[in-house]
Write an enzyme that holds these catalytic residues in place. Structure first.
Site, PDB file in Angstrom:
ATOM      1  N   SER A 106       0.792  -1.240   0.000  1.00  0.00           N
ATOM      2  CA  SER A 106       0.000   0.000   0.000  1.00  0.00           C
ATOM      3  C   SER A 106       0.820   1.284   0.000  1.00  0.00           C
ATOM      4  O   SER A 106       0.269   2.352  -0.263  1.00  0.00           O
ATOM      5  CB  SER A 106      -0.944   0.022   1.200  1.00  0.00           C
ATOM      6  N   VAL A 152       1.090  -3.884   3.753  1.00  0.00           N
ATOM      7  CA  VAL A 152       0.959  -5.185   4.423  1.00  0.00           C
ATOM      8  C   VAL A 152       2.207  -6.071   4.355  1.00  0.00           C
ATOM      9  O   VAL A 152       2.240  -7.126   4.963  1.00  0.00           O
ATOM     10  CB  VAL A 152      -0.257  -6.010   3.932  1.00  0.00           C
TER      11      VAL A 152
HETATM   12  N1  GLN Z   1      -1.592  -5.311  -2.403  1.00  0.00           N
HETATM   13  C1  GLN Z   1      -2.327  -5.168  -1.196  1.00  0.00           C
HETATM   14  C2  GLN Z   1      -3.820  -5.291  -1.425  1.00  0.00           C
HETATM   15  O1  GLN Z   1      -4.352  -4.696  -2.291  1.00  0.00           O
HETATM   16  C3  GLN Z   1      -1.996  -3.856  -0.561  1.00  0.00           C
HETATM   17  C4  GLN Z   1      -2.768  -3.653   0.719  1.00  0.00           C
HETATM   18  C5  GLN Z   1      -1.993  -3.046   1.810  1.00  0.00           C
HETATM   19  O2  GLN Z   1      -0.765  -2.982   1.820  1.00  0.00           O
HETATM   20  N2  GLN Z   1      -2.728  -2.655   2.819  1.00  0.00           N
HETATM   21  O3  GLN Z   1      -4.485  -5.984  -0.725  1.00  0.00           O
END
Ligand code: GLN
Length: 309
Positions: free
Chosen positions: A65, A263
């Site tokens: 994210s 995440v």
């Molecule tokens: N690629 C992840 C998703 O879309 C990014 C989410 C995150 O880092 N919170 O679920």
């Protein structure tokens, strides 16, 4: 007060490291499961090019994210404020980052901000280029400039792993498509989005990006304005209001540094007018933020009086 030595940083890392046992590595993207839950590292990048670090900063991780800040910057450069904010709002949601709930209840139906998945997908859709490859390469070029590291690429395995399993994100795309906010093929957009999330770097690279934001988009070393000032400020404001998902309010009170988490366990911080921070600790809390990483940011902010409030 300034951080003067790596020993000072190491003491904070040692203290925060206990908190890694309170978190869990993200597993909804299968390839992220392999991260070492006990890792914790930090780099602080100063505008004179010097840096301090503690922990194993050679460990690389994917932006996830955190990439949303960079796609927002690029979309604003490509389309301008009016276009972007007609389609994506500017308000925090108080909901988890992947929630679909408010898409249905807000009228007109549009994502509340660019830091939640729905908003980020709409923003990625706005990036100009004739193909996914061209759009992705424009984003990657921006990341390479911000980090001053032309070797940065993306982790194919993580991208494919998310692409194969991203049904919730696909459903957000279809909802947005139904409401005219996305016009392209959903699989193409998912291809681009999962690649942007898989851009791979280390804490030092991340701290350098943070440093450019600390100086309103200007590379403190080359003095080149990589992101226009007003756009860098918009990005930083979203980092304060929505950067740590539905923990942004508490983070603003306890830490007070514009920051964005992902995440994979990364956190990018931009201390206005001072320096950039890159943190990596893959054990996450139930909101998807690095548990030990947030603790470390808090200790750092308290020790050096970094809160902007
Ligand atoms: N690629 C992840 C998703 O879309 C990014 C989410 C995150 O880092 N919170 O679920």
């Amino acid at each position: 007060m300034q951080c003067r030595s790596e020993n000072e940083l190491q003491i904070l890392v040692d203290e925060a490291k206990h908190f890694t046992s309170k978190g869990k590595v993200a597993d909804y993207i299968p390839a992220l499961k392999r991260a070492n839950r006990n890792s914790l590292s930090i780099a602080i990048y100063n505008p004179d090019g010097n840096y301090f670090s503690a922990g194993d900063i050679s460990e690389s991780f994917t932006l996830q994210s955190i990439s949303k800040v960079l796609t927002l910057a690029l979309a604003l450069m490509d389309r301008g404020e009016e276009y972007v904010f007609e389609r994506v709002g500017q308000e925090p949601t108080g909901d988890p980052f992947n929630s679909i709930a408010k898409l249905e209840t807000s009228i007109p139906s549009r994502p509340l901000n660019p830091m939640i998945n729905a908003g980020a997908l709409a923003v990625t859709h706005m990036i100009k280029g004739n193909s996914v490859e061209e759009r992705f390469s424009r984003l990657l070029t921006l990341v390479q400039k911000l980090t001053a590291n032309s070797s940065i690429g993306y982790n194919k395995e993580v991208a494919e792993s998310e692409f194969e399993t991203a049904d919730l994100n696909r459903s957000l795309c279809y909802f947005l498509k139904q409401h005219g906010l996305i016009k392209e093929d959903v699989e193409e957009l998912m291809d681009l989005y999962t690649k942007q999330c898989s851009i791979e770097l280390n804490c030092l690279d991340l701290a350098r990006i943070g440093c450019v934001f600390s100086f309103d988009g200007k590379d403190p070393i080359s003095k080149e304005q990589l992101i226009p000032t007003h756009i860098a400020r918009i990005c930083k404001t979203f980092m304060v209001t929505c950067g740590m998902y539905n923990a942004s309010g508490e983070f603003a009170i306890k830490v007070g540094i514009p920051a964005k988490s992902g995440v994979s366990g990364g956190i990018m911080g931009a201390v206005p007018g001072r320096f950039g921070i890159g943190v990596f600790g893959p054990a996450l809390d139930d909101k998807g933020n690095s548990v030990a990483g947030m603790k470390l940011m808090r200790l750092l902010s308290e020790k050096y009086s970094l809160s902007m409030f």
